[in-house]
Scaffold this motif. Structure first.
Motif, PDB file in Angstrom:
ATOM      1  N   GLY A 156      15.640   4.633  -6.017  1.00  0.00           N
ATOM      2  CA  GLY A 156      16.835   3.793  -6.072  1.00  0.00           C
ATOM      3  C   GLY A 156      16.626   2.440  -5.417  1.00  0.00           C
ATOM      4  O   GLY A 156      17.307   1.482  -5.741  1.00  0.00           O
ATOM      5  N   SER A 157      15.713   2.368  -4.470  1.00  0.00           N
ATOM      6  CA  SER A 157      15.361   1.084  -3.857  1.00  0.00           C
ATOM      7  C   SER A 157      13.848   1.052  -3.642  1.00  0.00           C
ATOM      8  O   SER A 157      13.362   1.265  -2.532  1.00  0.00           O
ATOM      9  N   PRO A 158      13.093   0.787  -4.723  1.00  0.00           N
ATOM     10  CA  PRO A 158      11.627   0.762  -4.619  1.00  0.00           C
ATOM     11  C   PRO A 158      11.163  -0.224  -3.542  1.00  0.00           C
ATOM     12  O   PRO A 158      11.724  -1.305  -3.402  1.00  0.00           O
ATOM     13  N   SER A 159      10.170   0.198  -2.784  1.00  0.00           N
ATOM     14  CA  SER A 159       9.702  -0.608  -1.656  1.00  0.00           C
ATOM     15  C   SER A 159       8.194  -0.790  -1.677  1.00  0.00           C
ATOM     16  O   SER A 159       7.467  -0.022  -2.290  1.00  0.00           O
ATOM     17  N   ILE A 160       7.783  -1.815  -0.975  1.00  0.00           N
ATOM     18  CA  ILE A 160       6.377  -2.040  -0.653  1.00  0.00           C
ATOM     19  C   ILE A 160       6.309  -2.018   0.870  1.00  0.00           C
ATOM     20  O   ILE A 160       7.133  -2.640   1.537  1.00  0.00           O
ATOM     21  N   TRP A 161       5.362  -1.279   1.415  1.00  0.00           N
ATOM     22  CA  TRP A 161       5.224  -1.199   2.867  1.00  0.00           C
ATOM     23  C   TRP A 161       4.242  -2.257   3.319  1.00  0.00           C
ATOM     24  O   TRP A 161       3.114  -2.324   2.829  1.00  0.00           O
ATOM     25  N   THR A 162       4.682  -3.103   4.249  1.00  0.00           N
ATOM     26  CA  THR A 162       3.814  -4.117   4.838  1.00  0.00           C
ATOM     27  C   THR A 162       3.356  -3.600   6.194  1.00  0.00           C
ATOM     28  O   THR A 162       4.135  -3.021   6.944  1.00  0.00           O
ATOM     29  N   VAL A 163       2.078  -3.808   6.488  1.00  0.00           N
ATOM     30  CA  VAL A 163       1.522  -3.356   7.761  1.00  0.00           C
ATOM     31  C   VAL A 163       0.863  -4.561   8.427  1.00  0.00           C
ATOM     32  O   VAL A 163      -0.049  -5.168   7.876  1.00  0.00           O
ATOM     33  N   LEU A 164       1.361  -4.878   9.622  1.00  0.00           N
ATOM     34  CA  LEU A 164       0.796  -5.948  10.437  1.00  0.00           C
ATOM     35  C   LEU A 164       0.237  -5.318  11.706  1.00  0.00           C
ATOM     36  O   LEU A 164       0.909  -4.502  12.341  1.00  0.00           O
ATOM     37  N   SER A 165      -0.979  -5.695  12.060  1.00  0.00           N
ATOM     38  CA  SER A 165      -1.620  -5.159  13.262  1.00  0.00           C
ATOM     39  C   SER A 165      -1.766  -6.265  14.293  1.00  0.00           C
ATOM     40  O   SER A 165      -1.912  -7.444  13.934  1.00  0.00           O
ATOM     41  N   THR A 180      -2.595  -6.317   7.694  1.00  0.00           N
ATOM     42  CA  THR A 180      -3.595  -5.261   7.580  1.00  0.00           C
ATOM     43  C   THR A 180      -3.635  -4.712   6.165  1.00  0.00           C
ATOM     44  O   THR A 180      -4.694  -4.579   5.575  1.00  0.00           O
ATOM     45  N   THR A 181      -2.477  -4.379   5.625  1.00  0.00           N
ATOM     46  CA  THR A 181      -2.412  -3.815   4.283  1.00  0.00           C
ATOM     47  C   THR A 181      -0.988  -3.878   3.762  1.00  0.00           C
ATOM     48  O   THR A 181      -0.040  -4.104   4.522  1.00  0.00           O
ATOM     49  N   VAL A 182      -0.871  -3.693   2.478  1.00  0.00           N
ATOM     50  CA  VAL A 182       0.414  -3.474   1.818  1.00  0.00           C
ATOM     51  C   VAL A 182       0.194  -2.308   0.860  1.00  0.00           C
ATOM     52  O   VAL A 182      -0.893  -2.138   0.323  1.00  0.00           O
ATOM     53  N   THR A 183       1.227  -1.491   0.681  1.00  0.00           N
ATOM     54  CA  THR A 183       1.067  -0.324  -0.176  1.00  0.00           C
ATOM     55  C   THR A 183       2.375   0.041  -0.859  1.00  0.00           C
ATOM     56  O   THR A 183       3.452  -0.199  -0.313  1.00  0.00           O
ATOM     57  N   ALA A 184       2.237   0.625  -2.043  1.00  0.00           N
ATOM     58  CA  ALA A 184       3.392   1.154  -2.769  1.00  0.00           C
ATOM     59  C   ALA A 184       3.518   2.654  -2.559  1.00  0.00           C
ATOM     60  O   ALA A 184       4.429   3.282  -3.082  1.00  0.00           O
ATOM     61  N   ASP A 185       2.616   3.238  -1.787  1.00  0.00           N
ATOM     62  CA  ASP A 185       2.597   4.673  -1.519  1.00  0.00           C
ATOM     63  C   ASP A 185       3.390   4.954  -0.241  1.00  0.00           C
ATOM     64  O   ASP A 185       2.953   4.592   0.852  1.00  0.00           O
ATOM     65  N   PRO A 186       4.569   5.596  -0.356  1.00  0.00           N
ATOM     66  CA  PRO A 186       5.391   5.853   0.826  1.00  0.00           C
ATOM     67  C   PRO A 186       4.667   6.662   1.912  1.00  0.00           C
ATOM     68  O   PRO A 186       4.831   6.385   3.093  1.00  0.00           O
ATOM     69  N   ALA A 212       1.121   2.946  17.281  1.00  0.00           N
ATOM     70  CA  ALA A 212       2.349   2.368  17.837  1.00  0.00           C
ATOM     71  C   ALA A 212       2.377   0.843  17.815  1.00  0.00           C
ATOM     72  O   ALA A 212       3.447   0.246  17.794  1.00  0.00           O
ATOM     73  N   ASP A 213       1.214   0.210  17.807  1.00  0.00           N
ATOM     74  CA  ASP A 213       1.175  -1.250  17.841  1.00  0.00           C
ATOM     75  C   ASP A 213       1.402  -1.888  16.480  1.00  0.00           C
ATOM     76  O   ASP A 213       1.680  -3.079  16.394  1.00  0.00           O
ATOM     77  N   ASN A 214       1.245  -1.118  15.396  1.00  0.00           N
ATOM     78  CA  ASN A 214       1.442  -1.670  14.057  1.00  0.00           C
ATOM     79  C   ASN A 214       2.913  -1.969  13.806  1.00  0.00           C
ATOM     80  O   ASN A 214       3.792  -1.229  14.240  1.00  0.00           O
ATOM     81  N   LEU A 215       3.168  -3.048  13.086  1.00  0.00           N
ATOM     82  CA  LEU A 215       4.512  -3.337  12.591  1.00  0.00           C
ATOM     83  C   LEU A 215       4.526  -2.913  11.126  1.00  0.00           C
ATOM     84  O   LEU A 215       3.837  -3.511  10.309  1.00  0.00           O
ATOM     85  N   VAL A 216       5.289  -1.879  10.813  1.00  0.00           N
ATOM     86  CA  VAL A 216       5.347  -1.344   9.456  1.00  0.00           C
ATOM     87  C   VAL A 216       6.768  -1.488   8.961  1.00  0.00           C
ATOM     88  O   VAL A 216       7.707  -1.000   9.598  1.00  0.00           O
ATOM     89  N   GLU A 217       6.930  -2.167   7.836  1.00  0.00           N
ATOM     90  CA  GLU A 217       8.263  -2.372   7.259  1.00  0.00           C
ATOM     91  C   GLU A 217       8.223  -2.056   5.769  1.00  0.00           C
ATOM     92  O   GLU A 217       7.286  -2.442   5.064  1.00  0.00           O
ATOM     93  N   ALA A 218       9.255  -1.374   5.309  1.00  0.00           N
ATOM     94  CA  ALA A 218       9.451  -1.172   3.876  1.00  0.00           C
ATOM     95  C   ALA A 218      10.311  -2.329   3.399  1.00  0.00           C
ATOM     96  O   ALA A 218      11.447  -2.487   3.848  1.00  0.00           O
ATOM     97  N   VAL A 219       9.751  -3.163   2.527  1.00  0.00           N
ATOM     98  CA  VAL A 219      10.476  -4.333   2.018  1.00  0.00           C
ATOM     99  C   VAL A 219      10.751  -4.131   0.531  1.00  0.00           C
ATOM    100  O   VAL A 219      10.050  -3.367  -0.138  1.00  0.00           O
ATOM    101  N   PRO A 220      11.771  -4.801   0.006  1.00  0.00           N
ATOM    102  CA  PRO A 220      12.079  -4.630  -1.417  1.00  0.00           C
ATOM    103  C   PRO A 220      10.897  -4.995  -2.308  1.00  0.00           C
ATOM    104  O   PRO A 220      10.193  -5.975  -2.069  1.00  0.00           O
TER     105      PRO A 220
END
Length: 171
Positions: free
Chosen positions: A82-91, A102-108, A118-126
């Motif tokens: 219902g709200s497809p996301s891409i996960w952004t990972v910043l280290s 660091t990476t981006v992924t479409a795999d939840p 714990a130090d990674n910033l991981v966000e699911a963005v539209p």
């Protein structure tokens, strides 16, 4: 790297990061991924896109969304959410800027796996529409339905514990 581990499709994207003034005595800013730009923009990483009211948007850098035939079920679940996301990972980075893409992924599942550090910033963005269409086409072309096979459990042997004590010399 084995051929099975290589992605069949890599989609270049840009990552947009927000830096917001923190209302905290312990940190000055709060950082988070906020968007994905389709394609790789022709600008340098950490270019300011907008700066207003204590919030700055940066183009943080480029990455690729790598698609693997073995993960099509996960991509399909993402699109069906219902709200497809891409996960952004910043280290964390030791450089001029506090983070690096660091990476981006479409795999939840993969996105969630990056939260373990714990130090990674991981966000699911539209997910941008153009990415959704590309991933949908990839699924149609490469998805193979795999039958779920439930393993049979062996029946419990209530006498096994008694036999084990006698075999060990304890009585």
């Amino acid at each position: 790297m084995s051929p099975a581990a290589l992605p069949l499709l890599s989609i270049p994207v840009g990552v947009v990061v927000e830096r917001r003034k923190a209302d905290s005595p312990w940190v000055d800013f709060i950082w988070r991924g906020v968007a994905i730009l389709p394609d790789e923009p022709a600008m340098r990483p950490w270019t300011v896109l907008r700066d207003q009211d204590g919030t700055t948007l940066f183009y943080a850098g480029s990455a690729t969304v790598d698609l693997y035939p073995s993960e099509t079920a996960r991509y399909r679940d993402n699109l069906a959410s219902g709200s497809p996301s891409i996960w952004t990972v910043l280290s964390p980075s030791e450089g001029v800027w506090p983070y690096v893409v660091t990476t981006v992924t479409a795999d939840p599942s993969e996105g969630e796996g990056f939260t373990e550090a714990a130090d990674n910033l991981v966000e699911a963005v539209p997910m941008p529409e153009v990415l959704r269409e590309a991933i949908e086409s990839f699924i149609v072309e490469h998805h193979v339905e795999r039958e779920f096979v439930k393993r049979k459990r062996r029946r419990a042997d209530p006498e096994a514990l008694a036999r084990r004590e006698h075999e060990g010399g304890q009585e």
